[in-house]
Design a protein around this motif. Structure first.
Motif, PDB file in Angstrom:
ATOM      1  N   VAL A  72       6.899  -6.083   1.781  1.00 13.39           N
ATOM      2  CA  VAL A  72       6.106  -4.773   2.265  1.00 13.39           C
ATOM      3  C   VAL A  72       7.190  -3.794   2.444  1.00 13.39           C
ATOM      4  N   PRO A  73       8.181  -4.058   3.304  1.00  7.95           N
ATOM      5  CA  PRO A  73       9.213  -2.780   3.431  1.00  7.95           C
ATOM      6  C   PRO A  73      10.012  -2.674   2.226  1.00  7.95           C
ATOM      7  N   ASN A  74       9.902  -3.275   1.193  1.00  6.14           N
ATOM      8  CA  ASN A  74      10.585  -2.897  -0.179  1.00  6.14           C
ATOM      9  C   ASN A  74      10.121  -1.698  -0.782  1.00  6.14           C
ATOM     10  N   GLY A  75       9.022  -1.249  -0.333  1.00  5.12           N
ATOM     11  CA  GLY A  75       8.598   0.150  -1.105  1.00  5.12           C
ATOM     12  C   GLY A  75       7.471  -0.048  -2.000  1.00  5.12           C
ATOM     13  N   GLY A  76       7.028  -1.278  -2.105  1.00  9.87           N
ATOM     14  CA  GLY A  76       5.961  -1.646  -3.441  1.00  9.87           C
ATOM     15  C   GLY A  76       4.480  -1.251  -2.639  1.00  9.87           C
ATOM     16  N   VAL A  77       4.207  -0.633  -1.677  1.00 11.20           N
ATOM     17  CA  VAL A  77       2.996  -0.200  -1.111  1.00 11.20           C
ATOM     18  C   VAL A  77       2.955   1.144  -0.797  1.00 11.20           C
ATOM     19  N   HIS A  78       1.934   1.952  -1.238  1.00 11.53           N
ATOM     20  CA  HIS A  78       1.790   3.464  -1.173  1.00 11.53           C
ATOM     21  C   HIS A  78       0.399   3.781  -0.946  1.00 11.53           C
ATOM     22  N   LEU A  79       0.118   4.937  -0.485  1.00  8.79           N
ATOM     23  CA  LEU A  79      -1.243   5.250  -0.546  1.00  8.79           C
ATOM     24  C   LEU A  79      -1.853   5.939  -1.616  1.00  8.79           C
ATOM     25  N   LEU A  80      -2.861   5.695  -2.217  1.00  8.90           N
ATOM     26  CA  LEU A  80      -3.488   6.228  -3.200  1.00  8.90           C
ATOM     27  C   LEU A  80      -4.074   7.469  -2.902  1.00  8.90           C
ATOM     28  N   PRO A  81      -4.224   8.325  -4.146  1.00 10.10           N
ATOM     29  CA  PRO A  81      -4.663   9.799  -3.941  1.00 10.10           C
ATOM     30  C   PRO A  81      -5.867   9.950  -3.337  1.00 10.10           C
ATOM     31  N   GLY A  82      -5.840  10.918  -2.219  1.00  6.76           N
ATOM     32  CA  GLY A  82      -7.211  11.370  -1.496  1.00  6.76           C
ATOM     33  C   GLY A  82      -7.491  10.226  -0.614  1.00  6.76           C
ATOM     34  N   LEU A 194     -13.693  12.510  -4.235  1.00  9.37           N
ATOM     35  CA  LEU A 194     -14.847  12.528  -3.308  1.00  9.37           C
ATOM     36  C   LEU A 194     -14.569  13.404  -2.074  1.00  9.37           C
ATOM     37  N   SER A 195     -15.553  14.053  -1.496  1.00 12.57           N
ATOM     38  CA  SER A 195     -15.409  14.665  -0.195  1.00 12.57           C
ATOM     39  C   SER A 195     -16.527  13.983   0.722  1.00 12.57           C
ATOM     40  N   GLY A 196     -16.163  13.662   2.068  1.00 18.58           N
ATOM     41  CA  GLY A 196     -16.979  13.339   3.092  1.00 18.58           C
ATOM     42  C   GLY A 196     -17.388  14.340   4.223  1.00 18.58           C
ATOM     43  N   LEU A 197     -18.601  14.439   4.386  1.00 18.62           N
ATOM     44  CA  LEU A 197     -19.030  15.166   5.575  1.00 18.62           C
ATOM     45  C   LEU A 197     -20.043  14.480   6.576  1.00 18.62           C
ATOM     46  N   VAL A 198     -19.691  14.631   7.906  1.00 17.53           N
ATOM     47  CA  VAL A 198     -20.307  14.040   8.937  1.00 17.53           C
ATOM     48  C   VAL A 198     -21.785  14.716   9.327  1.00 17.53           C
ATOM     49  N   THR A 199     -22.991  14.334   9.294  1.00 15.03           N
ATOM     50  CA  THR A 199     -24.095  15.048   9.475  1.00 15.03           C
ATOM     51  C   THR A 199     -24.789  14.253  10.686  1.00 15.03           C
ATOM     52  N   GLY A 200     -25.858  14.743  11.206  1.00 13.11           N
ATOM     53  CA  GLY A 200     -26.675  14.459  12.316  1.00 13.11           C
ATOM     54  C   GLY A 200     -27.245  13.009  11.978  1.00 13.11           C
ATOM     55  N   GLU A 201     -27.290  12.712  10.623  1.00 11.26           N
ATOM     56  CA  GLU A 201     -28.142  11.488  10.329  1.00 11.26           C
ATOM     57  C   GLU A 201     -26.995  10.583   9.497  1.00 11.26           C
TER      58      GLU A 201
END
Length: 209
Positions: A72-82, A194-201
């Motif tokens: 893991v510390p060798n740099g082979g893990v990174h966030l995917l777009p978004g 994608l986008s996410g929005l919190v609603t009352g439901e």
């Protein structure tokens, strides 16, 4: 919102290639033998069981976990777009990570990119991994949510089958497979679509224009 990890939130392909290639060499597995096995979206125990005698599997599983955690510390893990933007839009008690990795490996990879879910379901927590629905049903139970109100985000056919079998809505991310290989309620390139929005439901998910 239930997220697979590798190939959905993070990319670990470089690390996986390095570690599993070394592991296969240590256990005398040829490239031809290894090429016939589906690796992505399955537990290490299942992969090892396909390739090795049953008596060797526990030791082999421990070895691949050791190799992957150390890498893991060798740099082979990174966030995917978004990933960061999408997760930041969600309340902490509305999402979980559901992975086929062991807890030790999952925590190492998530920690490397500073993702800290309140609920993390790993291979250690279930008796049957994906494509069985057990991991996703357990995550819904941990969140206290009806499975029918859950959305599964996956990049692998096995994970998508698990989500469907759990009675959940599925979103496929074409990050490790071609879109044509993925069967889901919605198929997008990655979380940046994608986008996410919190609603009352609950939560609303929409595809960006």
């Amino acid at each position: 919102m239930l997220f697979d990890n590798d190939g959905t939130l993070v990319s670990s392909l470089e690390s996986v290639r390095r570690c599993w290639t070394r592991w296969a060499g240590e256990y005398g597995i040829t490239a031809e033998q290894f090429g016939r096995v589906e690796l992505h979206g399955r537990t290490a125990a299942e992969v090892a069981a396909d390739l090795l005698p049953a008596a060797v599997v526990p030791e082999a599983v421990a070895r691949i976990e050791e190799l992957e955690v150390e890498d893991v510390p060798n740099g082979g893990v990174h966030l995917l777009p978004g990933t960061r933007d999408f997760l930041d839009a969600l309340p902490a008690d509305r999402w979980a990570v559901v992975t086929s990795a062991t807890r030790r490996l999952a925590e190492a990879r998530l920690g490397a990119v500073d993702i800290r879910p309140k609920v993390l379901i790993c291979a250690d927590d279930v008796t049957r991994g994906k494509p069985d629905p057990e991991p996703y049903l357990l995550a819904a139970r941990e969140l206290g949510v009806d499975p029918a109100r859950c959305v599964v985000f996956e990049d692998a056919p096995a994970g998508l089958r698990a989500g469907r079998a759990a009675g959940m809505t599925t979103v496929a991310l074409a990050t490790t497979h071609q879109a044509a290989e993925l069967t889901a309620d919605l198929v997008v390139k990655d979380l940046s679509a994608l986008s996410g929005l919190v609603t009352g439901e609950g939560m609303e998910i929409s595809v960006r224009a």
